[in-house]
Structure formats: C-alpha cells, structure tokens
Design an enzyme around this catalytic site. Structure first.
Site, PDB file in Angstrom:
ATOM      1  N   LYS A  13      17.325   8.238  30.537  1.00 35.42           N
ATOM      2  CA  LYS A  13      16.038   7.888  30.316  1.00 35.42           C
ATOM      3  C   LYS A  13      16.093   7.105  29.127  1.00 35.42           C
ATOM      4  CE  LYS A  13      14.176  12.108  30.226  1.00 35.42           C
ATOM      5  NZ  LYS A  13      15.584  12.969  30.403  1.00 35.42           N
ATOM      6  N   ARG A  88       6.975  17.292  30.182  1.00 40.19           N
ATOM      7  CA  ARG A  88       8.115  17.953  30.549  1.00 40.19           C
ATOM      8  C   ARG A  88       7.919  19.467  31.228  1.00 40.19           C
ATOM      9  NH1 ARG A  88      12.230  15.502  26.856  1.00 40.19           N
ATOM     10  NH2 ARG A  88      14.531  16.267  27.572  1.00 40.19           N
ATOM     11  N   ARG A 127      29.382  12.252  25.390  1.00 38.73           N
ATOM     12  CA  ARG A 127      29.078  11.514  24.334  1.00 38.73           C
ATOM     13  C   ARG A 127      29.160  11.932  22.860  1.00 38.73           C
ATOM     14  NH1 ARG A 127      22.631  10.775  25.642  1.00 38.73           N
ATOM     15  NH2 ARG A 127      22.385  12.966  24.858  1.00 38.73           N
ATOM     16  N   ARG A 160      26.527  15.869  19.536  1.00 37.79           N
ATOM     17  CA  ARG A 160      25.156  16.451  19.252  1.00 37.79           C
ATOM     18  C   ARG A 160      25.416  18.060  19.883  1.00 37.79           C
ATOM     19  NH1 ARG A 160      20.665  12.897  22.362  1.00 37.79           N
ATOM     20  NH2 ARG A 160      19.862  14.905  22.701  1.00 37.79           N
ATOM     21  N   ARG A 171      20.447  23.330  29.714  1.00 38.02           N
ATOM     22  CA  ARG A 171      19.256  22.395  29.513  1.00 38.02           C
ATOM     23  C   ARG A 171      19.203  22.002  31.023  1.00 38.02           C
ATOM     24  NH1 ARG A 171      21.660  17.746  25.933  1.00 38.02           N
ATOM     25  NH2 ARG A 171      19.496  16.612  26.436  1.00 38.02           N
TER      26      ARG A 171
HETATM   27  P1  AMP Z   1      15.537  14.197  24.732  1.00 37.55           P
HETATM   28  O1  AMP Z   1      16.079  13.377  23.818  1.00 37.55           O
HETATM   29  O2  AMP Z   1      14.309  13.932  25.715  1.00 37.55           O
HETATM   30  O3  AMP Z   1      16.545  14.935  25.746  1.00 37.55           O
HETATM   31  O4  AMP Z   1      15.071  15.655  24.165  1.00 37.55           O
HETATM   32  C1  AMP Z   1      15.606  16.395  23.022  1.00 37.55           C
HETATM   33  C2  AMP Z   1      15.316  17.485  22.868  1.00 37.55           C
HETATM   34  O5  AMP Z   1      13.795  17.527  22.486  1.00 37.55           O
HETATM   35  C3  AMP Z   1      14.869  18.455  24.279  1.00 37.55           C
HETATM   36  O6  AMP Z   1      15.947  19.143  24.678  1.00 37.55           O
HETATM   37  C4  AMP Z   1      13.781  19.373  23.734  1.00 37.55           C
HETATM   38  O7  AMP Z   1      14.173  20.202  22.991  1.00 37.55           O
HETATM   39  C5  AMP Z   1      12.825  18.577  22.772  1.00 37.55           C
HETATM   40  N1  AMP Z   1      11.788  17.696  23.314  1.00 37.55           N
HETATM   41  C6  AMP Z   1      12.002  16.590  23.842  1.00 37.55           C
HETATM   42  N2  AMP Z   1      10.619  16.047  24.584  1.00 37.55           N
HETATM   43  C7  AMP Z   1      10.142  17.367  24.760  1.00 37.55           C
HETATM   44  C8  AMP Z   1       8.740  17.861  25.535  1.00 37.55           C
HETATM   45  N3  AMP Z   1       8.068  16.903  26.068  1.00 37.55           N
HETATM   46  N4  AMP Z   1       8.664  19.370  25.541  1.00 37.55           N
HETATM   47  C9  AMP Z   1       9.335  19.908  24.874  1.00 37.55           C
HETATM   48  N5  AMP Z   1      10.666  19.627  24.261  1.00 37.55           N
HETATM   49  C10 AMP Z   1      11.005  18.592  24.250  1.00 37.55           C
END
Ligand code: AMP
Length: 217
Positions: A13, A88, A127, A160, A171
């Site tokens: 994404k 989400r 990664r 990470r 996840r």
């Molecule tokens: P991402 O980089 O989009 O995978 O986001 C990394 C982490 O940020 C996720 O695993 C969540 O812990 C948190 N996060 C990002 N976007 C959201 C969201 N819309 N709602 C809740 N947690 C989020």
C-alpha cells in the site's frame, strides 16, 4: 479524486500510494507514516501509538480518528486525497463518511490491493530498514551487498518490530477480523475496485492506475 487504499499489511500500500498519489496529483495521507513520525519525534501520540504498533494491533479508534480529522482539515485535501491505511475498521469508515458528508462530498473509489497471506509473510519478514537513512531493503528481492549494512549510506539495517513472523501472522488476523469487513462495507456502496497486487511493483502500479483512470486524470 477522493480515494482510499485497502489491503493487508505487506500488500504494498505504501509503495503504490506514493505512485498513485503523484500520478493523480493528490496528497497521500498515510496513518502508519504519521504514527511512525510521532514515534520517532517522541510525542505523546507516538508513545501511545507505539505500544499497539509494536504488538501488531490497531491503535484505538479515538486516537486514530482524531488524528485523521485534523489532517483532513488542511486545505491541501479540499480537491482530493489518497488515504493509505485509513480506514481500518468499519467504525473509522463510518466516521470518514460523516466527515466528508459534512462538506457535501464523498469517496470516489476504494481500491483493494489483493494478495494472499503466505506472500505477505514472505514480503514482510524479509524487510530490513536502514537506521540512518530509512531506506528499505529486502533479503530476497532487493538485498544489500553486505548483510546488515545499507549500500546507500553505510548505516545499520534493522527489522521493524512489527515485521517479525509472529507479529505478521497476528497483523494478518487483525486484518481479517477488523479491517476486511470494509470490503463488504464499500462493496455494498458500489465503491470497491480490486487489483491483483502480486508481481513486479511497476505492473501493480499500472493495473492500479488503469482501474482508477475513470475517476481521475
Ligand atoms: P501501516 O504502516 O499502515 O502498516 O501501519 C502501521 C501500524 O500503525 C499498524 O499496524 C497500526 O498499529 C497503526 N495504524 C495505522 N493506521 C491505522 C488505523 N487506521 N487504525 C488503527 N491503527 C493504525
């Protein structure tokens, strides 16, 4: 164009969001990036979010929704935006609809990046990120010349916390339970468009832009 990108962790994404946002000249709003920059700046929001992010859980809606409301109130989003990683949960989606309706606008399209769980685990567990310049390498697809060292700046590479295999599996469960209901939510509203997110990055970008062409350009 008002666009949302959905898909499991590791669907690409972030990468696709960058290309798509620049193609359609809209700002990219990534909640994961906003959380990560708060974590590295050591803000209160970052300290709160980090507990959930490291465990592979979602940050609670109260925190996330407030942050997105603030970001969407900036002028640069008035003609369109690309949301990467938000909503989400169905609750977040409902709040987003309400926020937009208050300005007499709505989403144009929700693009789903489709990829299966095993491919996600392979992508994410390989990664490695540079501590110094932030560049992301991959042990299989884009390995650095020397293990553990960034080719660009000589910085140390790290994994990470949320990219360990155990956390990735968690996840994926969180995605299936809390995020995948969005597919039905947006499907029912006629907003959903899906693209195959496997194969070379450029091919996925081309498929995505083709799927979105009738909404923008
Ligand atoms: P991402 O980089 O989009 O995978 O986001 C990394 C982490 O940020 C996720 O695993 C969540 O812990 C948190 N996060 C990002 N976007 C959201 C969201 N819309 N709602 C809740 N947690 C989020």
């Amino acid at each position: 164009m008002r666009l949302v990108l959905v898909g499991p962790p590791g669907a690409g994404k972030g990468t696709q969001a960058q290309f798509i946002a620049s193609h359609f000249a809209v700002p990219k709003i990534s909640t994961g990036d906003i959380f990560r920059s708060n974590v590295s700046d050591g803000t209160d929001l970052g300290l709160e979010a980090r507990k959930y992010m490291d465990a592979g859980d979602l940050v609670p809606d109260e925190v996330t929704i407030g942050m997105v409301k603030d970001r969407l109130s900036h002028d640069d989003t008035s003609e369109g935006f690309l949301l990467d990683g938000f909503p989400r949960t169905v609750q977040q989606a409902v709040v987003l609809d309400d926020m937009l309706a208050a300005h007499d606008v709505g989403l144009d399209v929700v693009l789903e990046l489709v990829v299966d769980d095993e491919e996600v685990v392979r992508r994410l567990s390989g990664r490695r990120t540079c501590r110094r310049c932030g560049h992301v390498w991959h042990l299989d697809f884009d390995p650095p010349a020397t293990e553990g060292v960034c080719d660009r700046c000589g910085g140390e590479l790290f994994q990470r916390d949320d990219d360990s295999e155990l956390t990735i599996r968690h996840r994926l469960e969180v995605y299936a339970d809390q995020t995948s209901p969005l597919i039905g939510y947006y499907g029912d509203r006629g907003l959903l468009s899906g693209v195959d997110a496997t194969g070379p990055v450029e091919d996925v970008t081309e498929r995505a832009i083709n799927a979105l062409r009738r909404f923008g350009d």
